[in-house]
Each structure stands twice: as C-alpha cells, then as structure tokens.
Design an enzyme around this catalytic site. Structure first.
Site, mmCIF file in Angstrom:
data_model
loop_
_atom_site.group_PDB
_atom_site.id
_atom_site.type_symbol
_atom_site.label_atom_id
_atom_site.label_comp_id
_atom_site.label_asym_id
_atom_site.label_seq_id
_atom_site.Cartn_x
_atom_site.Cartn_y
_atom_site.Cartn_z
ATOM 1 N N TYR A 158 0.846 -1.209 0.000
ATOM 2 C CA TYR A 158 0.000 0.000 0.000
ATOM 3 C C TYR A 158 0.878 1.255 0.000
ATOM 4 O O TYR A 158 0.838 2.063 -0.938
ATOM 5 C CB TYR A 158 -0.944 -0.001 1.205
ATOM 6 C CG TYR A 158 -1.764 1.270 1.333
ATOM 7 C CD1 TYR A 158 -2.587 1.715 0.297
ATOM 8 C CD2 TYR A 158 -1.716 2.033 2.501
ATOM 9 C CE1 TYR A 158 -3.337 2.875 0.423
ATOM 10 C CE2 TYR A 158 -2.467 3.188 2.635
ATOM 11 C CZ TYR A 158 -3.265 3.615 1.592
ATOM 12 O OH TYR A 158 -4.000 4.775 1.712
HETATM 13 N N1 LIG Z 1 -9.173 6.154 4.958
HETATM 14 C C1 LIG Z 1 -7.882 6.160 5.295
HETATM 15 O O1 LIG Z 1 -7.470 5.622 6.339
HETATM 16 C C2 LIG Z 1 -6.887 6.846 4.416
HETATM 17 C C3 LIG Z 1 -5.719 7.340 5.013
HETATM 18 C C4 LIG Z 1 -4.771 7.978 4.219
HETATM 19 C C5 LIG Z 1 -5.004 8.113 2.868
HETATM 20 N N2 LIG Z 1 -6.148 7.614 2.319
HETATM 21 C C6 LIG Z 1 -6.345 7.790 0.889
HETATM 22 O O2 LIG Z 1 -7.425 8.673 0.718
HETATM 23 C C7 LIG Z 1 -8.088 8.411 -0.526
HETATM 24 C C8 LIG Z 1 -9.592 8.391 -0.301
HETATM 25 O O3 LIG Z 1 -9.909 7.385 0.609
HETATM 26 P P1 LIG Z 1 -11.313 7.312 1.372
HETATM 27 O O4 LIG Z 1 -11.000 7.006 2.780
HETATM 28 O O5 LIG Z 1 -12.135 8.509 1.029
HETATM 29 O O6 LIG Z 1 -11.950 5.966 0.802
HETATM 30 P P2 LIG Z 1 -12.831 5.636 -0.501
HETATM 31 O O7 LIG Z 1 -14.087 6.388 -0.489
HETATM 32 O O8 LIG Z 1 -12.934 4.151 -0.558
HETATM 33 O O9 LIG Z 1 -11.936 6.175 -1.691
HETATM 34 C C9 LIG Z 1 -11.295 5.373 -2.605
HETATM 35 C C10 LIG Z 1 -11.764 5.791 -3.983
HETATM 36 O O10 LIG Z 1 -10.969 5.121 -4.959
HETATM 37 C C11 LIG Z 1 -11.806 4.835 -6.041
HETATM 38 N N3 LIG Z 1 -11.261 3.762 -6.859
HETATM 39 C C12 LIG Z 1 -10.912 2.515 -6.463
HETATM 40 N N4 LIG Z 1 -10.475 1.804 -7.526
HETATM 41 C C13 LIG Z 1 -10.548 2.627 -8.605
HETATM 42 C C14 LIG Z 1 -10.270 2.486 -9.983
HETATM 43 N N5 LIG Z 1 -9.822 1.334 -10.493
HETATM 44 N N6 LIG Z 1 -10.488 3.539 -10.793
HETATM 45 C C15 LIG Z 1 -10.939 4.702 -10.295
HETATM 46 N N7 LIG Z 1 -11.242 4.908 -9.008
HETATM 47 C C16 LIG Z 1 -11.048 3.872 -8.171
HETATM 48 C C17 LIG Z 1 -13.133 4.438 -5.393
HETATM 49 O O11 LIG Z 1 -14.180 4.547 -6.321
HETATM 50 P P3 LIG Z 1 -15.396 3.452 -6.363
HETATM 51 O O12 LIG Z 1 -15.830 3.306 -4.933
HETATM 52 O O13 LIG Z 1 -16.427 4.049 -7.229
HETATM 53 O O14 LIG Z 1 -14.815 2.182 -6.912
HETATM 54 C C18 LIG Z 1 -13.224 5.434 -4.259
HETATM 55 O O15 LIG Z 1 -13.907 6.597 -4.669
HETATM 56 C C19 LIG Z 1 -7.466 7.120 -1.040
HETATM 57 O O16 LIG Z 1 -6.530 7.430 -2.051
HETATM 58 C C20 LIG Z 1 -6.742 6.535 0.158
HETATM 59 O O17 LIG Z 1 -5.608 5.776 -0.222
HETATM 60 C C21 LIG Z 1 -7.102 6.997 3.066
#
Ligand SMILES: NC(=O)c1ccc[n+]([C@@H]2O[C@H](COP(=O)([O-])OP(=O)(O)OC[C@H]3O[C@@H](n4cnc5c(N)ncnc54)[C@H](OP(=O)(O)O)[C@@H]3O)[C@@H](O)[C@H]2O)c1
Length: 251
Positions: A158
């Site tokens: 990751y």
């Molecule tokens: N939550 C945490 O602990 C955390 C911490 C640090 C950083 N982040 C980062 O923050 C960002 C947002 O996370 P979040 O917590 O808001 O969760 P999230 O809503 O699950 O966001 C992930 C997004 O990635 C999209 N995605 C996945 N596969 C894809 C693909 N093949 N093509 C295009 N889009 C795709 C999903 O779209 P669909 O649902 O429509 O597939 C979803 O909108 C991510 O990049 C994550 O790595 C998260």
C-alpha cells in the site's frame, strides 16, 4: 494571479462519489466551482449522483462520470467528459486509492498488481492527462498517505504503491513551472472512513488513534479544507507532500 478562487473553475475529482472525494466536491461548491464527480464502481453511481446534486444545491455545477482509472483510455475519457460538459479544465484532484495490510511474505502477485494499478498507474496517468488538459494557472493534487513517513511493516504494497507519487509530483511540478500550475500531494493520517477499517483490528485502531493529537483518527473534514486551500490561496505550495495527520507521522 489566476486561479486563487474557484468561481467558475472546472475541477475534475477522481473518486468523488463518497467519503473524502465527495466532501472535497462539496467544499468547492459554494465558491461556484464546476465539478466532474468521477466514480468507478457501479455501486457508487447513486452516491456520485447524490454528490453532484449536493454540489448544485450548494451553488456549484456538476456532472458525474464513470471510469476505471487504471486504464489510460478511461483517464482520457474522463477529461474528454469534462471538456464536453464545461469547455475547459482548471484543477484535478485524484482521491482514487486501494489499501491492503499484510506481511510481504503473504502478498500475492495479483494483490501487488492491483495495488500498483490504482495507487501508482492511475495516479501517474491522471497527473499526465491533467498536465495536458489543464489551463495555465491550474492545480493538480493527489491523495497519498501519511504512511509515507512511517517506519512500519504490513503496508509494504500500500505505502509502496503510493510512494512513487511523490516523485511523479516533484517531476511534474518542475516540468510545469512555465505554466504556473502547482502540483502537490496531501497525505492524510489513518482516516475515519470505511476504507480504513477492513484492514485493521481493534488493537491496531487503538494504536493508530493513540498516535495522534487527542487520541483521534484523521477526519475527512480535516482534509477537504486543506485541499481547497491548495486549490486557491495555497497556490505557492508546489512539489510538496503535505502531511495532515494530527502528528501521526512527521518528516
Ligand atoms: N481512509 C484512510 O485511512 C486513508 C488514510 C490515508 C489516505 N487515504 C487515501 O485517501 C483516498 C480516499 O480514501 P477514502 O478514505 O475517502 O476511501 P474511498 O471512499 O474508498 O476512496 C477510494 C476511492 O478510490 C476509487 N477507486 C478505487 N479503484 C478505482 C479504480 N480502479 N479507478 C478509479 N477509481 C477507483 C473508489 O471509487 P469506487 O468506490 O467508485 O470504486 C473510491 O472513490 C485514497 O486514495 C486513500 O488511499 C485513506
């Protein structure tokens, strides 16, 4: 100086149907931004449409667009859709990501390829396409992770697949000097969304909480205003990764 307000600015947001991406869209809306609410999964369509409706209620404009951003042709189609709807593009924010937490010795080739497809390849080509399509004075932001500053096991694939984005951002920000486009990453701490929990246990959640101010996880409400700042008055930040995590990791 162009680009310090989001009034009539077209903002393409990758992964905007829910959680962080959706809140970023709604944060930009009251300024009169025009948002391309991207989603990937069929199951996200309803939430993407709700986000677009919320953006319109808040004073912005919005369309939705579906695409698997691990495919370069679909990245290009996303920007085509933005051009068709609004005629120009000013900003790109990419929140697309996928997490896995396990020891390296248990990680399969398929898991490795899947993580790098979303966290690295999609990030790269979203940046490349933005660099081609954005108006001068634009902004490019990718969401990475505070794990990039952590000394820890279990997130090899990751954090490892998010870490190249720092180098993409350094290179592209420099290449775009002459066009006044700033390129940055935002690195949230462990964030209280459904994305976080499946990879963790009760003990690890308690540890993550204990590692930041007030014993709290990062919230999307902590991150969306920072993204908006980078899209507007924070334009002088360039080539950086901003760690926003209550002190969870520093660098
Ligand atoms: N939550 C945490 O602990 C955390 C911490 C640090 C950083 N982040 C980062 O923050 C960002 C947002 O996370 P979040 O917590 O808001 O969760 P999230 O809503 O699950 O966001 C992930 C997004 O990635 C999209 N995605 C996945 N596969 C894809 C693909 N093949 N093509 C295009 N889009 C795709 C999903 O779209 P669909 O649902 O429509 O597939 C979803 O909108 C991510 O990049 C994550 O790595 C998260």
């Amino acid at each position: 100086m162009p680009g310090r307000t989001l009034q009539d600015k077209v903002v393409v947001i990758g992964g905007a149907s829910r959680n962080l991406g959706s809140l970023i869209a709604k944060e930009c809306a009251p300024d009169g931004a025009k948002i391309v609410v991207h989603y990937n999964s069929d199951s996200s369509r309803g939430k993407a449409e709700q986000t677009a409706a919320d953006v319109q209620k808040l004073g912005g404009d919005a369309i939705t667009h579906q695409g698997d951003l691990t495919k370069v042709a679909e990245v290009e189609r996303l920007f085509d859709a933005a051009m068709e709807a609004f005629g120009e593009v000013h900003c790109m924010v990419n929140t697309a990501g996928m997490v896995i937490k396990k020891p390296m010795v248990e990680t399969s080739e398929e898991e490795f390829d899947k993580m790098f497809a979303v966290n690295t390849k999609a990030a790269y080509f979203m940046m490349r396409e933005a660099a081609k399509r954005l108006q001068d004075g634009g902004k490019i932001i990718t969401i990475v992770t505070s794990l990039l500053a952590a000394y820890t096991g279990l997130y090899s694939v990751y954090a490892g697949s998010k870490s190249p984005v720092e180098h993409f951002t350094r290179a592209l920000s420099k290449e775009l000097f002459g066009r006044n486009i700033s390129v940055n990453n935002v690195a949230p701490g462990p964030m209280d969304t459904p994305f976080f929990y499946p990879a963790e246990t009760d003990d690890s959640i308690a540890y993550h909480k204990s590692s930041a101010m007030n014993g709290e996880l990062t919230k999307i409400e902590d991150i969306a205003p920072l993204v908006k700042f980078l899209l507007t008055d924070g334009w002088w930040l360039n080539g950086q990764t901003v760690f926003a995590n209550g002190g969870y990791t520093t660098r």
